[in-house]
Motif scaffolding. Sequence first.
Motif, PDB file in Angstrom:
ATOM      1  N   SER A 303       0.829  -1.205   0.000  1.00 46.05           N
ATOM      2  CA  SER A 303       0.000   0.000   0.000  1.00 46.05           C
ATOM      3  C   SER A 303       0.864   1.256   0.000  1.00 46.05           C
ATOM      4  O   SER A 303       0.543   2.251  -0.650  1.00 46.05           O
ATOM      5  CB  SER A 303      -0.940  -0.005   1.208  1.00 46.05           C
ATOM      6  N   ALA A 304       1.989   1.207   0.714  1.00 50.18           N
ATOM      7  CA  ALA A 304       2.913   2.349   0.709  1.00 50.18           C
ATOM      8  C   ALA A 304       3.569   2.512  -0.661  1.00 50.18           C
ATOM      9  O   ALA A 304       3.753   3.637  -1.151  1.00 50.18           O
ATOM     10  CB  ALA A 304       3.976   2.164   1.789  1.00 50.18           C
ATOM     11  N   PHE A 305       3.905   1.396  -1.294  1.00 48.42           N
ATOM     12  CA  PHE A 305       4.477   1.473  -2.641  1.00 48.42           C
ATOM     13  C   PHE A 305       3.451   1.998  -3.644  1.00 48.42           C
ATOM     14  O   PHE A 305       3.805   2.757  -4.559  1.00 48.42           O
ATOM     15  CB  PHE A 305       4.980   0.093  -3.065  1.00 48.42           C
ATOM     16  N   ALA A 306       2.192   1.595  -3.489  1.00 52.83           N
ATOM     17  CA  ALA A 306       1.144   2.139  -4.356  1.00 52.83           C
ATOM     18  C   ALA A 306       0.980   3.636  -4.131  1.00 52.83           C
ATOM     19  O   ALA A 306       0.735   4.396  -5.077  1.00 52.83           O
ATOM     20  CB  ALA A 306      -0.176   1.406  -4.100  1.00 52.83           C
ATOM     21  N   PHE A 307       1.123   4.067  -2.887  1.00 54.60           N
ATOM     22  CA  PHE A 307       1.057   5.502  -2.582  1.00 54.60           C
ATOM     23  C   PHE A 307       2.188   6.251  -3.278  1.00 54.60           C
ATOM     24  O   PHE A 307       1.992   7.364  -3.792  1.00 54.60           O
ATOM     25  CB  PHE A 307       1.129   5.706  -1.069  1.00 54.60           C
ATOM     26  N   VAL A 310       1.125   6.832  -6.788  1.00 58.57           N
ATOM     27  CA  VAL A 310       0.180   7.950  -6.918  1.00 58.57           C
ATOM     28  C   VAL A 310       0.912   9.292  -6.833  1.00 58.57           C
ATOM     29  O   VAL A 310       0.691  10.199  -7.645  1.00 58.57           O
ATOM     30  CB  VAL A 310      -0.904   7.849  -5.837  1.00 58.57           C
ATOM     31  N   VAL A 311       1.790   9.411  -5.849  1.00 59.39           N
ATOM     32  CA  VAL A 311       2.546  10.660  -5.686  1.00 59.39           C
ATOM     33  C   VAL A 311       3.431  10.912  -6.905  1.00 59.39           C
ATOM     34  O   VAL A 311       3.504  12.046  -7.418  1.00 59.39           O
ATOM     35  CB  VAL A 311       3.390  10.604  -4.396  1.00 59.39           C
ATOM     36  N   ALA A 312       4.092   9.871  -7.399  1.00 62.24           N
ATOM     37  CA  ALA A 312       4.960  10.034  -8.569  1.00 62.24           C
ATOM     38  C   ALA A 312       4.155  10.434  -9.798  1.00 62.24           C
ATOM     39  O   ALA A 312       4.612  11.274 -10.602  1.00 62.24           O
ATOM     40  CB  ALA A 312       5.724   8.739  -8.833  1.00 62.24           C
ATOM     41  N   VAL A 485      11.941   2.367  -5.841  1.00 56.37           N
ATOM     42  CA  VAL A 485      10.578   2.398  -6.372  1.00 56.37           C
ATOM     43  C   VAL A 485      10.212   3.807  -6.816  1.00 56.37           C
ATOM     44  O   VAL A 485       9.625   4.015  -7.896  1.00 56.37           O
ATOM     45  CB  VAL A 485       9.589   1.871  -5.317  1.00 56.37           C
ATOM     46  N   GLY A 486      10.531   4.808  -6.010  1.00 58.79           N
ATOM     47  CA  GLY A 486      10.210   6.191  -6.376  1.00 58.79           C
ATOM     48  C   GLY A 486      10.937   6.665  -7.616  1.00 58.79           C
ATOM     49  O   GLY A 486      10.365   7.375  -8.452  1.00 58.79           O
ATOM     50  N   ALA A 487      12.210   6.271  -7.769  1.00 57.07           N
ATOM     51  CA  ALA A 487      12.976   6.673  -8.947  1.00 57.07           C
ATOM     52  C   ALA A 487      12.357   6.111 -10.221  1.00 57.07           C
ATOM     53  O   ALA A 487      12.173   6.838 -11.216  1.00 57.07           O
ATOM     54  CB  ALA A 487      14.419   6.215  -8.808  1.00 57.07           C
ATOM     55  N   ALA A 488      12.016   4.834 -10.208  1.00 57.26           N
ATOM     56  CA  ALA A 488      11.415   4.214 -11.391  1.00 57.26           C
ATOM     57  C   ALA A 488      10.038   4.790 -11.677  1.00 57.26           C
ATOM     58  O   ALA A 488       9.678   5.033 -12.839  1.00 57.26           O
ATOM     59  CB  ALA A 488      11.328   2.703 -11.201  1.00 57.26           C
ATOM     60  N   ALA A 489       9.245   5.044 -10.629  1.00 56.64           N
ATOM     61  CA  ALA A 489       7.877   5.526 -10.822  1.00 56.64           C
ATOM     62  C   ALA A 489       7.858   6.938 -11.400  1.00 56.64           C
ATOM     63  O   ALA A 489       7.101   7.219 -12.339  1.00 56.64           O
ATOM     64  CB  ALA A 489       7.128   5.487  -9.495  1.00 56.64           C
ATOM     65  N   MET A 518       6.871  -2.496 -10.234  1.00 56.85           N
ATOM     66  CA  MET A 518       5.876  -2.609 -11.297  1.00 56.85           C
ATOM     67  C   MET A 518       4.551  -1.975 -10.888  1.00 56.85           C
ATOM     68  O   MET A 518       3.898  -1.293 -11.692  1.00 56.85           O
ATOM     69  CB  MET A 518       5.671  -4.081 -11.664  1.00 56.85           C
ATOM     70  N   ILE A 519       4.141  -2.166  -9.651  1.00 56.45           N
ATOM     71  CA  ILE A 519       2.890  -1.566  -9.184  1.00 56.45           C
ATOM     72  C   ILE A 519       2.976  -0.047  -9.237  1.00 56.45           C
ATOM     73  O   ILE A 519       2.073   0.638  -9.750  1.00 56.45           O
ATOM     74  CB  ILE A 519       2.568  -2.051  -7.754  1.00 56.45           C
ATOM     75  N   ALA A 520       4.048   0.515  -8.709  1.00 53.43           N
ATOM     76  CA  ALA A 520       4.190   1.973  -8.674  1.00 53.43           C
ATOM     77  C   ALA A 520       4.311   2.562 -10.078  1.00 53.43           C
ATOM     78  O   ALA A 520       3.722   3.611 -10.372  1.00 53.43           O
ATOM     79  CB  ALA A 520       5.408   2.350  -7.833  1.00 53.43           C
ATOM     80  N   VAL A 521       5.055   1.896 -10.955  1.00 59.57           N
ATOM     81  CA  VAL A 521       5.237   2.414 -12.322  1.00 59.57           C
ATOM     82  C   VAL A 521       3.919   2.383 -13.082  1.00 59.57           C
ATOM     83  O   VAL A 521       3.571   3.341 -13.798  1.00 59.57           O
ATOM     84  CB  VAL A 521       6.326   1.598 -13.052  1.00 59.57           C
ATOM     85  N   LEU A 522       3.164   1.325 -12.954  1.00 55.89           N
ATOM     86  CA  LEU A 522       1.879   1.239 -13.655  1.00 55.89           C
ATOM     87  C   LEU A 522       0.899   2.298 -13.150  1.00 55.89           C
ATOM     88  O   LEU A 522       0.185   2.925 -13.940  1.00 55.89           O
ATOM     89  CB  LEU A 522       1.290  -0.158 -13.485  1.00 55.89           C
ATOM     90  N   ILE A 523       0.849   2.504 -11.838  1.00 58.34           N
ATOM     91  CA  ILE A 523      -0.062   3.520 -11.287  1.00 58.34           C
ATOM     92  C   ILE A 523       0.347   4.911 -11.740  1.00 58.34           C
ATOM     93  O   ILE A 523      -0.488   5.729 -12.157  1.00 58.34           O
ATOM     94  CB  ILE A 523      -0.093   3.418  -9.754  1.00 58.34           C
TER      95      ILE A 523
END
Length: 705
Positions: A303-307, A310-312, A485-489, A518-523
């Motif tokens: 859930s934090a990675f999904a957040f 969203v922020v990215a 995760v943030g860098a890729a997103a 993958m979750i963060a980049v797709l979102i």
Amino acid sequence: MTTVEEMQYEKTLMYGRYSELQRFASEFAASRRTTPHQPPDIEEALKKKLKTYKIRRYFSEKILPYMVDWLFILVLGISMAFLSFVIDYLIDVIGQAHIVLALRLQPLANPVLKYFLWVSFPLVLILFSVTFVQVVSIHAIGSGIPEMKTVLRGIYLTDYLTIRTFIAKTIALVAAVGSSLPIGKEGPFVHISSIIAHVMSKFVTTINRLYANEAHNNELLAAACAVGVSSNFGAPIGGVLFSIEVTSTYFAVRNYWRGFFGAVCGAFLFRLAAVWFKDEETITALFKTSFRPDFPFDLQELSAFAFIGVVAGLVGVAFVWFHKQYVHARRKLRNYTRLLEKHVFIYPVIVTILFTSLTFPLGVGKFMAGELTQHAAINHLFSNVTWSTLPPPHEAFQDLPEDSEEYQIVRQWGQPNIFVTLLLFSALRFLFTAIAVSLPIPSGVFFPVFVLGAALGRLVGEAMATAFPNGVNGSIVSPGGYAVVGAAALAGSVTHTISTSVIVFELTGQITHILPVMIAVLISNAISSALQPSIYDSIILLKQLSYLPDLKPNKYYNLYATDIMQMDLTYVSYRSTYGELQTLLRTTHHPSYPLVDAPDSRILIGSVSRHNLAALLEDHLRGLYKHAQQIRGTHDADEIDGRSGRNTPDKAADVMKKRISSVPHSLAKIFGSSDKPDFPVSRSNATDQSYCTSDYDVISSRCRK
């Protein structure tokens, strides 16, 4: 004699079936066949020659093109790998020289002197970069990826892939990136790689004519884009996928092998060069991480990675919007724009002074890690050390050794605390990255955005580590994984690519966070794609390059071509008369006109430019005037000359009007609108006067209805 008489032979020594000469020749030939110098049989020799010809033809048509392609891509990958290593080395040397000169050369010097050296060093580099680009080639300005997207869609950009542009882009890029401004070299390297491929293809054309084919050259340029990305990061798979997503709308599957082969060669030699020059002990990832492979994160952390995704996504949308609005605001200030056009150095000087003043380590720069280069900042942000657990600066400076990673992290990020420093660092990078990429210098946007995303991810990770000091369900939170995760997103959000997830795995050498990435980049991609174009498409629109983006709103899906097409078109056909073409050129101002076979069918054959159409018609009518003067004789010539004694087209037209009855109606229209036909066309069609074979026949009244 009976045999001789029956066969009607005369026995002689010189000829005849049974002559002595024939017997001698037969015996001699038989003896020659038994000698080692026996001549080869003609049929066998022809067969061998034919077989050799077939082998040569098969080699030249089937094998040689592929061999040339393999060698071409290999040379391109090797060239880009060593060029990338040399540029990285020079940038690192310049960055270290900046820090040593301004901060460590005279540690007890006056802070004002240190500030002057800290600002003036990057300022000199930026001024050199701007000057070099303006003098050598202005096509070296900017990233290069937006222009390559345009080129790969069939739009020719003059002087964009030349040696002068290569020299300007390479040298100015070293100075620009070494100035410590938040710009990258990934986009410019795609441009540089494309230039090298284009120049090499021109050279190879002398060996293999296949390289003169436009479609084949576009495939090589697409492979060169992949080589340019992979030779920067040492990421062959991500480089190929990134080049496909960024530069190609439709990618030919047969071009995969070129891209992967060139990317692997470039990435391998780029990392191998680091081993040769003792920078690394072995071939390893560019930003190697050490996250726990057995249990890197807990499922509840998703859930934090999904957040973060969203922020990215929202930050990426804001970045593209801010950059676009900033460029529009500059263009609206006309007096300011005129001043910048007249004095091109003012704007870079202002931006450089502002950025270096804010990052001065002895000033406010100590609150935003101003001393760190982008490469050093990524190493800190991807660190597996939890910053929030480190002691405060006054204790760390006493307890920790100066050469330890923890000491350097506290020194750069611990004042006043890590959360404030990360926020200020992110805000500064967001603002000045959008501004710096608009400078008249070679500048890429991918890596600065990558650093910005890593800072935002690290901020969320440190907040999670502070909120859950004992871990989530017993799993210790790793803020470095959040930074990855943030860098890729954010990089994927700004560029509208999914391949950044693959690039970040190849950069770090670990795939422990493949699911969160993958979750963060797709979102982030879903949010940014719905709200803003990618940064490259935005730059294309700002530069007004010829490019058709995809139609995304659903309301266009049911729109037909007949709903928007113009039915009343102006065109040129083979049956167009001189007068019709003259009227067309006078009443319209289109740069070119469609050429059709006939007005009733309107089957498109091609197009003709306005300039060529006018020139052809004028040349053709000049010949008509010359024929008229010759045929009419001296009497008409005197009448045309008048008192001036000179023949003019206007007077020739008056005389020809009087005798226009002998000219067919379709050609008579030429004089319907003016005395002198100023504009004009190619050869007239003989449909209306099928028995008129030449202009001479028309004027001399040989054509009759």
